[in-house]
Motif scaffolding. Structure first.
Motif, PDB file in Angstrom:
ATOM      1  N   THR A  73       0.831  -1.209   0.000  1.00 29.36           N
ATOM      2  CA  THR A  73       0.000   0.000   0.000  1.00 29.36           C
ATOM      3  C   THR A  73       0.861   1.252   0.000  1.00 29.36           C
ATOM      4  O   THR A  73       0.638   2.182  -0.791  1.00 29.36           O
ATOM      5  CB  THR A  73      -0.925  -0.005   1.224  1.00 29.36           C
ATOM      6  N   TYR A  74       1.862   1.295   0.859  1.00 29.49           N
ATOM      7  CA  TYR A  74       2.758   2.457   0.909  1.00 29.49           C
ATOM      8  C   TYR A  74       3.521   2.605  -0.403  1.00 29.49           C
ATOM      9  O   TYR A  74       3.658   3.727  -0.930  1.00 29.49           O
ATOM     10  CB  TYR A  74       3.738   2.319   2.080  1.00 29.49           C
ATOM     11  N   ALA A  75       4.064   1.503  -0.925  1.00 30.72           N
ATOM     12  CA  ALA A  75       4.865   1.586  -2.150  1.00 30.72           C
ATOM     13  C   ALA A  75       4.020   2.071  -3.322  1.00 30.72           C
ATOM     14  O   ALA A  75       4.483   2.889  -4.138  1.00 30.72           O
ATOM     15  CB  ALA A  75       5.482   0.222  -2.455  1.00 30.72           C
ATOM     16  N   SER A  76       2.782   1.612  -3.424  1.00 27.90           N
ATOM     17  CA  SER A  76       1.932   2.009  -4.544  1.00 27.90           C
ATOM     18  C   SER A  76       1.600   3.499  -4.481  1.00 27.90           C
ATOM     19  O   SER A  76       1.654   4.209  -5.496  1.00 27.90           O
ATOM     20  CB  SER A  76       0.641   1.173  -4.534  1.00 27.90           C
ATOM     21  N   ILE A  78       3.259   5.878  -2.810  1.00 25.69           N
ATOM     22  CA  ILE A  78       4.484   6.679  -2.985  1.00 25.69           C
ATOM     23  C   ILE A  78       4.869   6.736  -4.460  1.00 25.69           C
ATOM     24  O   ILE A  78       5.246   7.800  -4.983  1.00 25.69           O
ATOM     25  CB  ILE A  78       5.621   6.079  -2.135  1.00 25.69           C
ATOM     26  N   ALA A  79       4.785   5.604  -5.173  1.00 25.33           N
ATOM     27  CA  ALA A  79       5.125   5.594  -6.600  1.00 25.33           C
ATOM     28  C   ALA A  79       4.175   6.480  -7.393  1.00 25.33           C
ATOM     29  O   ALA A  79       4.601   7.216  -8.307  1.00 25.33           O
ATOM     30  CB  ALA A  79       5.086   4.159  -7.126  1.00 25.33           C
ATOM     31  N   ALA A  80       2.891   6.443  -7.048  1.00 18.16           N
ATOM     32  CA  ALA A  80       1.925   7.281  -7.771  1.00 18.16           C
ATOM     33  C   ALA A  80       2.191   8.761  -7.536  1.00 18.16           C
ATOM     34  O   ALA A  80       2.133   9.578  -8.471  1.00 18.16           O
ATOM     35  CB  ALA A  80       0.508   6.911  -7.331  1.00 18.16           C
ATOM     36  N   LEU A  81       2.497   9.135  -6.303  1.00 19.96           N
ATOM     37  CA  LEU A  81       2.767  10.541  -6.002  1.00 19.96           C
ATOM     38  C   LEU A  81       4.094  11.006  -6.609  1.00 19.96           C
ATOM     39  O   LEU A  81       4.251  12.189  -6.947  1.00 19.96           O
ATOM     40  CB  LEU A  81       2.780  10.763  -4.489  1.00 19.96           C
ATOM     41  N   TYR A  82       5.049  10.086  -6.747  1.00 20.12           N
ATOM     42  CA  TYR A  82       6.363  10.474  -7.274  1.00 20.12           C
ATOM     43  C   TYR A  82       6.336  10.624  -8.797  1.00 20.12           C
ATOM     44  O   TYR A  82       6.854  11.606  -9.344  1.00 20.12           O
ATOM     45  CB  TYR A  82       7.400   9.435  -6.859  1.00 20.12           C
ATOM     46  N   TYR A  83       5.731   9.659  -9.481  1.00 20.14           N
ATOM     47  CA  TYR A  83       5.743   9.678 -10.935  1.00 20.14           C
ATOM     48  C   TYR A  83       4.616  10.527 -11.528  1.00 20.14           C
ATOM     49  O   TYR A  83       4.711  10.968 -12.670  1.00 20.14           O
ATOM     50  CB  TYR A  83       5.647   8.256 -11.495  1.00 20.14           C
ATOM     51  N   GLN A  84       3.562  10.734 -10.762  1.00 16.94           N
ATOM     52  CA  GLN A  84       2.431  11.517 -11.246  1.00 16.94           C
ATOM     53  C   GLN A  84       2.092  12.599 -10.221  1.00 16.94           C
ATOM     54  O   GLN A  84       1.240  12.406  -9.340  1.00 16.94           O
ATOM     55  CB  GLN A  84       1.218  10.603 -11.486  1.00 16.94           C
ATOM     56  N   PRO A  85       2.768  13.725 -10.267  1.00 18.37           N
ATOM     57  CA  PRO A  85       2.542  14.782  -9.273  1.00 18.37           C
ATOM     58  C   PRO A  85       1.109  15.308  -9.249  1.00 18.37           C
ATOM     59  O   PRO A  85       0.702  15.927  -8.258  1.00 18.37           O
ATOM     60  CB  PRO A  85       3.533  15.878  -9.708  1.00 18.37           C
ATOM     61  N   ASN A  86       0.360  15.077 -10.319  1.00 12.32           N
ATOM     62  CA  ASN A  86      -1.028  15.554 -10.354  1.00 12.32           C
ATOM     63  C   ASN A  86      -2.014  14.588  -9.707  1.00 12.32           C
ATOM     64  O   ASN A  86      -3.228  14.800  -9.781  1.00 12.32           O
ATOM     65  CB  ASN A  86      -1.455  15.811 -11.805  1.00 12.32           C
TER      66      ASN A  86
END
Length: 310
Positions: A73-76, A78-86
């Motif tokens: 859950t955390y990794a998913s 964090i990856a979404a917020l990092y690669y997709q700032p919107n």
């Protein structure tokens, strides 16, 4: 890891839902052509499948697949917020909610406070307003409050309920109080007193291999047979997870041995589906003349430890 317990069927549905959601997310990224962002969700699908298989295993501790689910859950997120700032910041609270559901209260609070400064290194949160931080703290407090109130009520119930939470026997604190009263009464009235120390060697094995229900069935079988073989004023209490004390007021050593033999015969005829024939180890322990009560308690505890090591 001490933690609150969810029904096994509910956790099975949670693992299945997490796998389906992660697969759907990966398929959606593939359809949108976001191939760079597809690596993390695809790997998370494999981890979630592994967590689901670990959950189905009978000899795996429940906390291991839960930790895998929480890490995914955390990794998913964090990856979404990092690669997709919107990405909408509403997903910001998902891993925190999962932490308070899957971890003990203290562990969730520590994790929540540790990650608080680390979140602001994410590109999506670098320009976030201070109100978002306040919302993060407020969400943590709202999630912790029900767990804290539940723990407080359980502690209050434990303090006022004389019975053990898993079987029909006295709790250890109540057991010692009642035993002390019987000890003083026997000393004042010059009466006899005996205690049978009963150990269930199958209890820990039953919980590890077949789950808590099998362990509770084993404890229930013991309590049922004890009450059917003993007098109304005899006292049965649970000294630890697999050891019981049966207090026999006005009973000599020979009478205690007769009760022991009767219990062993009755329990040997009891057969459970998971564990088979119920096995018990029983020893009699009588107070010595002029013996201090605390010393007698130590002898009872030592007798229980000796039975567990046999």
């Amino acid at each position: 890891m001490t933690q609150h317990q969810f029904p096994r069927q509910l956790m099975t549905l949670a693992y299945m839902a997490s796998v389906v959601l992660m697969i759907s997310y990966a398929v959606w990224l593939y359809a949108m052509g976001e191939y760079r962002d597809l690596v993390v969700p695809s790997f998370m699908v494999l981890l979630l499948l592994a967590a689901f298989l670990l959950h189905l295993g009978q000899d795996i501790r429940a906390h291991l697949p839960r930790l895998v689910l929480l890490a995914c859950t955390y990794a998913s997120v964090i990856a979404a917020l990092y690669y997709q700032p919107n990405t909408p910041l509403i997903w910001f609270g998902l891993p925190m909610t999962a932490a308070f559901l899957l971890l003990p209260l203290a562990g969730a609070v520590v994790l929540h406070m540790t990650l608080l400064p680390l979140w602001w290194f994410m590109p999506a949160l670098s320009q976030a307003s201070p109100t978002l931080m306040m919302g993060y703290v407020a969400l943590g407090l709202l999630l912790a409050l029900p767990r804290w109130e539940h723990a407080r009520r359980r502690a209050l119930l434990r303090a006022t309920d004389p019975n053990d939470s898993e079987c029909d026997a006295y709790h250890i604190d109540t057991l010692k109080e009642r035993l002390h009263s019987e000890y003083q009464r026997a000393d004042m009235l010059n009466q006899r007193l005996a205690v049978l120390v009963i150990h269930l060697p199958q209890r820990d094995m039953a919980e590890e291999q077949f789950g808590p229900r099998a362990a509770e069935a084993l404890l229930s079988a013991l309590c049922t047979e004890v009450y059917s073989c003993c007098r109304d004023h005899d006292l049965l209490g649970r000294a630890d997870s697999a050891t019981f004390w049966l207090v026999l007021p006005d009973t000599s050593e020979s009478g205690a041995l007769l009760v022991r033999d009767r219990l062993q015969r009755a329990l040997s005829r009891r057969v459970l589906v998971e564990t088979g024939q119920v096995e018990v180890r029983i020893a009699a322990c009588l107070p010595c003349p002029k013996e201090d009560f605390e010393h007698y308690l130590q002898r009872l505890e030592g007798r229980g430890s000796a039975l567990a090591k046999r």
